[in-house]
Write an enzyme that holds these catalytic residues in place. Structure first.
Site, PDB file in Angstrom:
ATOM      1  N   GLU A   1       0.833  -1.209   0.000  1.00  0.00           N
ATOM      2  CA  GLU A   1       0.000   0.000   0.000  1.00  0.00           C
ATOM      3  C   GLU A   1       0.867   1.259   0.000  1.00  0.00           C
ATOM      4  O   GLU A   1       0.703   2.143   0.831  1.00  0.00           O
ATOM      5  CB  GLU A   1      -0.923   0.010   1.231  1.00  0.00           C
ATOM      6  CG  GLU A   1      -1.940  -1.084   1.215  1.00  0.00           C
ATOM      7  CD  GLU A   1      -3.061  -0.878   2.231  1.00  0.00           C
ATOM      8  OE1 GLU A   1      -4.185  -1.267   1.930  1.00  0.00           O
ATOM      9  OE2 GLU A   1      -2.796  -0.323   3.299  1.00  0.00           O
TER      10      GLU A   1
ATOM     11  N   GLU B   1      -5.410  -8.169  -2.030  1.00  0.00           N
ATOM     12  CA  GLU B   1      -6.142  -8.448  -0.796  1.00  0.00           C
ATOM     13  C   GLU B   1      -7.586  -8.097  -1.075  1.00  0.00           C
ATOM     14  O   GLU B   1      -7.879  -7.015  -1.573  1.00  0.00           O
ATOM     15  CB  GLU B   1      -5.664  -7.561   0.364  1.00  0.00           C
ATOM     16  CG  GLU B   1      -4.252  -7.832   0.820  1.00  0.00           C
ATOM     17  CD  GLU B   1      -3.766  -6.809   1.860  1.00  0.00           C
ATOM     18  OE1 GLU B   1      -4.597  -6.120   2.482  1.00  0.00           O
ATOM     19  OE2 GLU B   1      -2.541  -6.705   2.022  1.00  0.00           O
TER      20      GLU B   1
HETATM   21  C1  GAL Z   1      -4.743  -3.541   4.244  1.00  0.00           C
HETATM   22  C2  GAL Z   1      -3.264  -3.803   4.505  1.00  0.00           C
HETATM   23  C3  GAL Z   1      -3.083  -5.036   5.369  1.00  0.00           C
HETATM   24  C4  GAL Z   1      -4.000  -4.987   6.564  1.00  0.00           C
HETATM   25  C5  GAL Z   1      -5.417  -4.785   6.100  1.00  0.00           C
HETATM   26  C6  GAL Z   1      -6.432  -4.671   7.198  1.00  0.00           C
HETATM   27  O1  GAL Z   1      -4.959  -2.281   3.805  1.00  0.00           O
HETATM   28  O2  GAL Z   1      -2.578  -3.979   3.296  1.00  0.00           O
HETATM   29  O3  GAL Z   1      -1.753  -5.127   5.762  1.00  0.00           O
HETATM   30  O4  GAL Z   1      -3.591  -3.964   7.391  1.00  0.00           O
HETATM   31  O5  GAL Z   1      -5.512  -3.589   5.409  1.00  0.00           O
HETATM   32  O6  GAL Z   1      -6.470  -5.822   7.949  1.00  0.00           O
END
Ligand code: GAL
Length: 998
Positions: free
Chosen positions: A195, A290
């Protein structure tokens, strides 16, 4: 761009003409880094392995949140594989591998890349490796090592101090990944950073840093697989062109947010996903590095069962299918198994459990969402045309009901996919509708032969047209496809719908005869050269004609079916395409593996009750074994091989902790008269290069400045003279707590609040503590400040937020001279801690920890015992502010064929302010806060917990209240009892007191 588009079109055309081999054209994005030897390629539609397209169905897993190691990782991977995940996405944690600046990097035990890749290879799970350097992940400092807080360079830039810090780590990581790049191993991609944002004139050095990470990977042998990025929003950061651009751009999505307190409140699905993707990089497959698999929960939150409810199987059904409608072909569910923030792994917004409401729960049991995902992933792997499909329409026009939204997709070979859902997630009731679908016979309105299609509220379905299964084809189906396989030259397709819904399917055939066996709630007839199936599924119906078999299940039945590939039959262990021989297995809680040796089909798996087993396999199968035992088999009404699987594990006897002998000892000698802190670190710094400057006092008292980065810390300020009070600014992260004493007199405590609190959350407090004149002595006086920190902040903004101090941020002695000296204490040895097995984060700095009382074999010979002192028990507790440690042992003797997850259970008294640390066999597996909660059930995972022998448990009570505190009730519970085919886990070998406190 035009040139490669043309080449790509040619290649695609070749594919449609049945040319199996596919070469990514030079100059196209899939031909990254001018690399002709790449083993993993991709184009606008999908990734290729071995010239075969695949849908990358991935799930996030953090091996370091499951420190029992390989045996447990294998169990998680086998579960993922059975649910149709062909890939696992893995964050690695730099901080766990690096205790001190310039020190040796440690990749042993739960930090191992090699072990992880080997297990993945054995199970047949591909890996997307995400080593950071920054990972976020709700872990302390977002995965940065604690010592980095002292490096005077802006992190996540190309400033020299920061480059020197991460470079050895990424070089080491590259060396571990290099031999495991596909096809030699399971690693198909490596992610750079997480990110991350691009450079701006007022924020330089970002892209340069990004480029440097990528160059470091390439220079250290990562040449066969693409480098990816995970953008926080679809904004194109590092999608290219330009400095830092990655090979395969990805982004993440958490559409239902993280407010588990309102677990039924949904937003609307995002209908712009594909449009966003087209704007950014239409030349490259859409990849969700993700996508929401659950949610984290803050201190004081509603707990993970609420998070599960917010992101349950209905969410999975509607939202994941919305992704498929938008043509995602790499989707990674974060988290798929969450695990535990043991040993100070948490950052301040989360507590010990990292269950995440994920498909596989923290105790490794399977949720209904797991089975919903299984149906979807199997469908995607079976539907090889899906990844080539493109959207032809997306609106409500195909249905007679305005609230039914349909995304129609079509593949170049004419396969149609209709993703239907209600167009408003607020609708929670059923809608019956007709749908227009494009078939080879023209547009038809289905169902044609009676009944209606139905969608429950928060349900999505995928109807298909012209859908091949082996040499047969569904002209259309309004029942969803789970999977298909060809067994003994018969093409078997598995369809399902909710009981009470009407389904209709039509399959062209030359057969004259069709038979229905099993449930007759579904009928079939031959009409005009097609078999037409219509009805409402109930249990299993099997329709047989020509070279085809159509299995129709009601959805509850389908959820209990599995489709394991026969071990050793694929070209690679990772291949889950429908041409790899498989069997269909129904009934068990979990089917781990299927292997055919001659006429014997050997199944392994887990049961949660006595179960009827149904198997659809080759007629060459004459007998079936389950976890090695031969079954007595018969034929079911629908033609499956049937057997009973007896549940073979007795309800376990879990030892009572109430009746246990407890040993106990005060753990705050620091407030006693004459306590000698001369060996403690002297806080002698008077300035700090951190952006976060002290708020008062001559000396910088930040614990991290003196090498103490994890767990509780203590500061002792000495003064002589007639002071009247002290002002303290103490910072420890959201929900931190601290207590302060003048000599042995308790002054008071304060605590933080969580990020959702009305005041936006307190991660620090400013307090004035007034001294009683009588308590100030002539000579040396000591102010003792004990701080419970909730971890180091993350660094999402890239502004060195993770350097925010922990401990006393500012101070002022009132009414007298200043403190003469401050002494600081934290975990034993600071950055040179002794425990290389459990790693640098496990221990904090309370007295019992420095002593090693949490370690196996600690000789608690001087401690009081509940045998002679009835107050020596955590359920009796302490009657003043202070800290006490309690130790006990218990034995477990669980059978080898069992999986019995154990948790420590507390009764919480929110009116009393106390904090508890839990250690099991030397591993810190819980931090409990009576005021904040919500966690009262602390899983103690097998491996860390010895299931066949003795265990040593330590818990503390730190009362922040003057009147003291007790734990109203404490006990061990089993959160499940599973008859399991998992290989033995065994107790993790970890050093005890004799090795670590010599
Ligand atoms: C995303 C991030 C992850 C984790 C997730 C929330 O934005 O890439 O590392 O923090 O949010 O659980």
């Amino acid at each position: 761009m035009m040139k490669w588009l043309l080449l790509s079109a040619l290649a695609l055309a070749a594919q449609h003409l049945g040319v199996l081999s596919y070469t990514v054209p030079q100059g196209s994005p899939g031909f990254y880094h001018g690399n002709s030897s790449a083993a993993v390629t991709f184009d606008a539609h999908s990734m290729f392995l071995d010239n075969k397209r695949l849908f990358v169905f991935s799930g996030e897993f953090h091996p370091w949140r499951a420190p029992s190691g390989k045996a447990i990782w294998r169990d998680v991977f086998e579960k993922m594989k059975a649910a149709g995940f062909n890939t696992a996405s893995i964050y690695f944690h730099w901080g766990l591998s690096s205790a001190k600046e310039g020190g040796a990097l440690d990749f042993n035990f739960f930090r191992s890349h090699t072990d992880l890749y080997e297990v993945a290879k054995e199970v047949g799970i591909l890996i997307i490796s995400r080593p950071g350097p920054y990972i976020n992940a709700e872990t302390t400092a977002g995965g940065f090592p604690g010592w980095l807080t002292n490096v005077p360079a802006l992190a996540r830039t190309n400033q020299t101090g920061f480059t020197n810090a991460w470079m050895p780590y990424i070089k080491a990581v590259a060396k571990f990944i290099e031999p495991f790049q596909y096809p030699n191993g399971p690693v198909i991609a490596v992610q750079s950073e997480n990110e991350f944002f691009q450079s701006f004139p007022d924020n330089p050095g970002r892209a340069e840093y990004m480029q440097l990470i990528e160059d470091t990977y390439r220079a250290n042998g990562i040449t066969k697989i693409p480098i990816t990025h995970n953008d926080a929003h679809p904004q194109g950061a590092y999608a290219g062109p330009g400095l830092g651009a990655v090979d395969l751009y990805c982004w993440d999505e958490y559409p239902n947010g993280f407010d588990c307190s309102h677990p039924t409140v949904w937003g609307q699905v995002d209908t712009q996903l594909n449009a966003d993707h087209q704007k950014i990089d239409p030349d490259v497959m859409w990849s969700a590095a993700e996508f929401q698999g659950g949610s984290f929960d803050p201190w004081g939150g509603p707990g993970y069962d609420s998070c599960y409810q917010l992101l349950n199987e209905q969410f999975a059904n509607v939202y994941y299918k919305n992704n498929y409608a938008a043509q995602v072909t790499l989707q990674s569910l974060y988290m798929t198994y969450g695990g535990t923030n043991w040993g100070n792994l948490a950052e301040p917004t989360v507590y010990t459990s990292y269950d995440y409401g994920a498909p596989i729960r923290e105790d490794r049991t399977l949720s209904p969402k797991f089975n919903e995902i299984k149906l979807q992933s199997h469908f995607l792997h079976a539907s090889t045309d899906f990844v080539l499909s493109t959207m032809t329409s997306a609106d409500t026009s195909l249905s007679d009901k305005g609230q039914v939204f349909t995304t129609a997709l079509s593949s170049p070979s004419g396969v149609g996919f209709y993703v239907v859902r209600q167009n408003d997630n607020a609708i929670t009731t059923r809608t019956d509708f007709q749908l227009k679908m494009n078939t080879t016979a023209g547009v038809v309105t289905v169902p044609q032969f009676g009944g209606t299609n139905s969608l429950e509220g928060r349900e999505s379905k995928i109807f298909v047209t012209n859908y091949p299964f082996g040499s047969n084809k569904l002209a259309y189906s309004t029942a969803e496809v789970m999977t298909w396989t060809t067994i003994d030259k018969t093409d078997i397709v598995v369809l399902y719908a909710l009981a009470g819904h009407t389904i209709e399917a039509s399959i062209p055939t030359t057969a004259q005869k069709v038979t229905v066996s099993g449930s007759t709630s579904v009928t079939a007839k031959v009409s005009n050269g097609s078999v037409v199936i219509n009805g409402s599924p109930s249990g299993a119906s099997v329709i047989t004609f020509g070279s085809a078999k159509v299995v129709v299940f009601d959805k509850a039945t389908a959820l209990a079916w599995w489709n394991p590939r026969l071990a050793g039959t694929g070209k690679t262990p990772y291949d889950v395409a429908p041409d790899v021989p498989s069997v269909l297995v129904g009934g068990p809680y979990f089917v781990r593996s299927a292997t055919q040796h001659g006429s014997v089909l050997a199944l392994t798996g887990d049961l949660n009750a006595t179960t009827t087993l149904d198997v659809i396999a080759s007629s060459s199968v004459k007998s079936i074994t389950w976890n090695g035992k031969t079954l007595s088999v018969s034929k079911s009404a629908f033609g499956s091989i049937r057997a009973t699987l007896p549940f073979g594990v007795k309800a376990p006897t879990v030892p009572s902790l109430k009746d246990a002998t407890w040993l106990c000892e005060d753990s705050l000698p620091e407030i006693k008269d004459g306590f000698d802190d001369s060996s403690w670190v002297t806080a002698n710094k008077t300035s700090t290069p951190r952006p976060q400057q002290p708020t008062g006092g001559k000396f910088v008292l930040y614990a991290d400045e003196y090498g103490f980065h994890y767990g509780n810390t203590i500061a002792r300020g000495h003064f002589t003279g007639n002071a009247t009070g002290v002002k303290l600014n103490v910072q420890g992260g959201f929900n931190f707590g601290y207590s302060v004493w003048l000599n042995n007199k308790f002054l008071g405590s304060n605590q933080g609040t969580n990020a959702n609190a009305a005041n936006g959350g307190l991660d620090q407090t400013n307090d004035t503590w007034t001294f009683n004149t009588a308590d100030v002595r002539p000579g040396d006086n000591v102010v003792t400040v004990v701080v419970d920190t909730t971890g180091l902040n993350e660094d999402q903004g890239g502004d060195d937020f993770f350097k925010t101090p922990r401990g006393v941020r500012g101070y002022q002695l009132l009414g007298g001279p200043d403190f003469s000296v401050w002494k600081i204490q934290g975990n034993l040895g600071g950055e040179n801690g002794p425990d290389n097995t459990r790693g640098p984060l496990n221990e904090g700095g309370l007295f019992f920890e420095r002593q090693g009382a949490h370690l196996p074999g600690f000789p608690a010979t001087n401690w009081a015992s509940s045998k002679t002192d009835s107050t020596c028990s955590p359920t009796v507790g302490i009657t003043t502010a202070g800290i006490k440690a309690y130790r006990t042992t218990f034995n477990l003797n669980f059978p080898a064929n069992s999986d019995i997850p154990i948790a420590l259970k507390f009764t919480r008294t929110p009116t009393s302010s106390y904090r508890t640390i839990i250690y099991i066999n030397g591993w810190q597996f819980g931090r409990f806060s009576s005021k904040d909660g919500p966690q009262t059930l602390f899983p103690l995972p097998e491996g860390i917990l010895n299931h066949q022998g003795e265990n040593e448990l330590l818990v503390t009570i730190w009362s922040l209240d003057a009147q003291g505190a007790k734990i109203a009730d404490i006990g061990l519970v089993n959160t499940a009892t599973i008859d399991s085919g998992k290989p033995p886990v065994g107790a993790v070998s970890s050093p005890g007191f004799a090795q670590l406190r010599r």
